[in-house]
Scaffold this motif. Structure first.
Motif, PDB file in Angstrom:
ATOM      1  N   LEU A   1       5.162  56.909  42.047  1.00 32.12           N
ATOM      2  CA  LEU A   1       3.825  56.713  42.612  1.00 32.12           C
ATOM      3  C   LEU A   1       3.492  57.712  43.711  1.00 32.12           C
ATOM      4  O   LEU A   1       2.320  58.001  43.960  1.00 32.12           O
ATOM      5  N   ASP A   2       4.518  58.236  44.379  1.00 29.46           N
ATOM      6  CA  ASP A   2       4.235  59.225  45.417  1.00 29.46           C
ATOM      7  C   ASP A   2       4.128  60.639  44.841  1.00 29.46           C
ATOM      8  O   ASP A   2       4.048  61.616  45.591  1.00 29.46           O
ATOM      9  N   ALA A   3       4.125  60.760  43.517  1.00 30.38           N
ATOM     10  CA  ALA A   3       3.800  62.015  42.834  1.00 30.38           C
ATOM     11  C   ALA A   3       2.621  61.717  41.907  1.00 30.38           C
ATOM     12  O   ALA A   3       2.735  61.765  40.688  1.00 30.38           O
ATOM     13  N   PRO A   4       1.458  61.381  42.487  1.00 29.52           N
ATOM     14  CA  PRO A   4       0.358  60.796  41.701  1.00 29.52           C
ATOM     15  C   PRO A   4      -0.192  61.683  40.607  1.00 29.52           C
ATOM     16  O   PRO A   4      -0.672  61.180  39.593  1.00 29.52           O
ATOM     17  N   ASP A   5      -0.155  63.004  40.783  1.00 26.94           N
ATOM     18  CA  ASP A   5      -0.698  63.867  39.728  1.00 26.94           C
ATOM     19  C   ASP A   5       0.079  63.688  38.429  1.00 26.94           C
ATOM     20  O   ASP A   5      -0.500  63.623  37.346  1.00 26.94           O
ATOM     21  N   HIS A   6       1.408  63.607  38.534  1.00 22.00           N
ATOM     22  CA  HIS A   6       2.238  63.465  37.341  1.00 22.00           C
ATOM     23  C   HIS A   6       2.092  62.064  36.749  1.00 22.00           C
ATOM     24  O   HIS A   6       2.015  61.896  35.537  1.00 22.00           O
ATOM     25  N   VAL A   7       2.056  61.048  37.605  1.00 19.61           N
ATOM     26  CA  VAL A   7       1.894  59.684  37.110  1.00 19.61           C
ATOM     27  C   VAL A   7       0.537  59.514  36.439  1.00 19.61           C
ATOM     28  O   VAL A   7       0.414  58.868  35.398  1.00 19.61           O
ATOM     29  N   ALA A   8      -0.499  60.112  37.027  1.00 17.06           N
ATOM     30  CA  ALA A   8      -1.840  59.991  36.460  1.00 17.06           C
ATOM     31  C   ALA A   8      -1.910  60.601  35.066  1.00 17.06           C
ATOM     32  O   ALA A   8      -2.558  60.054  34.166  1.00 17.06           O
ATOM     33  N   GLN A   9      -1.232  61.721  34.851  1.00 13.32           N
ATOM     34  CA  GLN A   9      -1.217  62.334  33.524  1.00 13.32           C
ATOM     35  C   GLN A   9      -0.612  61.374  32.505  1.00 13.32           C
ATOM     36  O   GLN A   9      -1.135  61.184  31.403  1.00 13.32           O
ATOM     37  N   PHE A  10       0.502  60.754  32.878  1.00 15.39           N
ATOM     38  CA  PHE A  10       1.156  59.780  32.006  1.00 15.39           C
ATOM     39  C   PHE A  10       0.241  58.594  31.718  1.00 15.39           C
ATOM     40  O   PHE A  10       0.072  58.165  30.572  1.00 15.39           O
ATOM     41  N   LEU A  11      -0.397  58.049  32.769  1.00 16.97           N
ATOM     42  CA  LEU A  11      -1.228  56.860  32.611  1.00 16.97           C
ATOM     43  C   LEU A  11      -2.475  57.137  31.782  1.00 16.97           C
ATOM     44  O   LEU A  11      -2.913  56.290  31.004  1.00 16.97           O
ATOM     45  N   ARG A  12      -3.067  58.307  31.925  1.00 17.89           N
ATOM     46  CA  ARG A  12      -4.248  58.638  31.134  1.00 17.89           C
ATOM     47  C   ARG A  12      -3.892  58.687  29.650  1.00 17.89           C
ATOM     48  O   ARG A  12      -4.643  58.187  28.794  1.00 17.89           O
ATOM     49  N   GLU A  13      -2.760  59.290  29.328  1.00 16.80           N
ATOM     50  CA  GLU A  13      -2.353  59.357  27.926  1.00 16.80           C
ATOM     51  C   GLU A  13      -1.988  57.969  27.406  1.00 16.80           C
ATOM     52  O   GLU A  13      -2.272  57.622  26.257  1.00 16.80           O
ATOM     53  N   LEU A  14      -1.360  57.162  28.262  1.00 10.95           N
ATOM     54  CA  LEU A  14      -1.038  55.798  27.874  1.00 10.95           C
ATOM     55  C   LEU A  14      -2.304  54.993  27.614  1.00 10.95           C
ATOM     56  O   LEU A  14      -2.388  54.240  26.640  1.00 10.95           O
ATOM     57  N   GLY A  15      -3.304  55.151  28.477  1.00 10.69           N
ATOM     58  CA  GLY A  15      -4.571  54.457  28.278  1.00 10.69           C
ATOM     59  C   GLY A  15      -5.252  54.855  26.982  1.00 10.69           C
ATOM     60  O   GLY A  15      -5.816  54.016  26.273  1.00 10.69           O
ATOM     61  N   GLY A  16      -5.196  56.151  26.657  1.00 12.33           N
ATOM     62  CA  GLY A  16      -5.778  56.604  25.406  1.00 12.33           C
ATOM     63  C   GLY A  16      -5.076  56.013  24.202  1.00 12.33           C
ATOM     64  O   GLY A  16      -5.722  55.595  23.229  1.00 12.33           O
ATOM     65  N   ARG A  17      -3.759  55.925  24.246  1.00 10.50           N
ATOM     66  CA  ARG A  17      -3.018  55.359  23.112  1.00 10.50           C
ATOM     67  C   ARG A  17      -3.210  53.858  23.004  1.00 10.50           C
ATOM     68  O   ARG A  17      -3.257  53.309  21.903  1.00 10.50           O
ATOM     69  N   HIS A  18      -3.289  53.185  24.139  1.00  9.93           N
ATOM     70  CA  HIS A  18      -3.567  51.744  24.075  1.00  9.93           C
ATOM     71  C   HIS A  18      -4.914  51.481  23.401  1.00  9.93           C
ATOM     72  O   HIS A  18      -5.051  50.525  22.637  1.00  9.93           O
ATOM     73  N   TYR A  19      -5.881  52.336  23.681  1.00 16.39           N
ATOM     74  CA  TYR A  19      -7.197  52.180  23.053  1.00 16.39           C
ATOM     75  C   TYR A  19      -7.111  52.436  21.547  1.00 16.39           C
ATOM     76  O   TYR A  19      -7.600  51.645  20.741  1.00 16.39           O
ATOM     77  N   ARG A  20      -6.445  53.540  21.162  1.00 18.07           N
ATOM     78  CA  ARG A  20      -6.422  53.935  19.753  1.00 18.07           C
ATOM     79  C   ARG A  20      -5.513  53.041  18.916  1.00 18.07           C
ATOM     80  O   ARG A  20      -5.863  52.667  17.801  1.00 18.07           O
ATOM     81  N   GLU A  21      -4.332  52.721  19.430  1.00 19.22           N
ATOM     82  CA  GLU A  21      -3.298  52.102  18.602  1.00 19.22           C
ATOM     83  C   GLU A  21      -3.223  50.583  18.734  1.00 19.22           C
ATOM     84  O   GLU A  21      -2.788  49.908  17.794  1.00 19.22           O
TER      85      GLU A  21
END
Length: 220
Positions: free
Chosen positions: A75-95
């Motif tokens: 969480l203290d490296a938010p740019d990297h976590v945000a990249q992961f979460l955005r892709e996770l959100g996209g897959r949750h929507y699609r799959e």
């Protein structure tokens, strides 16, 4: 109540992040206690969500536990976590077909689960988890909106001009998205991560997404 957008949710500060980490500190490595409690609470709060998952929920519990631990850890490296979460959100929507109205149930189930497994649970920890989950939710929803925009773009014929404002993300969010992409390219060459394993061919899952440093999580 609908989740807030990423432009409306501040990044959790250091004290909030520390409180969230403390709430998980007693969990042994590899434990699925938190995710087991989470899914049990989620399916009580939102029974219709159960149909999104296979009958045997244990592999899903493992994936969710691993993903949550990694998010809290970085969480203290938010740019990297945000990249992961955005892709996770996209897959949750699609799959899985996850929609914005599901996220409040997920948040409440997660906070209740942490309260059930953490021996040091307190009202301040509860508040910290709410702040962190609001940020996680807003970031995942931004990824879902990216996926929706790509679907709409694919449906248009190549000769059609994209209508103004087709990108559903707010301008500030689009700017941050670009910044995050460049940050992801600067990961240390020797960084290793829980998801640093090649993805085998075959079925994908909503959690089969790059981790905070851009490597791939294995499928089941």
């Amino acid at each position: 109540m609908q989740p807030r957008r990423i432009t409306e949710v501040p990044l959790p500060n250091a004290s909030v992040i520390e409180a969230v980490r403390e709430s998980c500190a007693s969990l042994p490595a590899g434990s699925t206690r938190l995710s087991e409690s989470f899914y049990a609470n989620l399916f009580v709060m939102a029974p219709d969500v159960r149909a999104m998952f296979p009958d045997d929920i244990r592999p899903q519990q493992r994936r969710m536990a691993d993903a949550l631990v990694e998010v809290v850890r970085y969480l203290d490296a938010p740019d990297h976590v945000a990249q992961f979460l955005r892709e996770l959100g996209g897959r949750h929507y699609r799959e899985l077909g996850v929609r914005p109205e599901h996220y409040p149930f997920v948040g409440r189930a997660l906070v209740r689960a942490v309260s059930e497994v953490s021996p040091t649970w307190s009202s301040s920890m509860s508040s910290a988890w709410v702040l962190v989950y609001e940020w996680i939710t807003a970031t995942m929803l931004a990824g879902a909106e990216d996926a929706i925009s790509r679907e709409e773009g694919a449906r248009r014929s190549p000769g059609d001009a994209a209508p103004r404002g087709d990108d559903r993300r707010p301008p500030g969010d689009r700017d941050r998205s670009g910044a995050r992409s460049s940050a992801g390219d600067q990961r240390p060459s020797d960084a290793r991560h829980a998801y640093d394993t090649p993805r085998p061919s075959g079925a994908r899952h909503a959690y089969d997404t790059p981790g905070p440093y851009g490597a791939s999580q294995p499928t089941r």
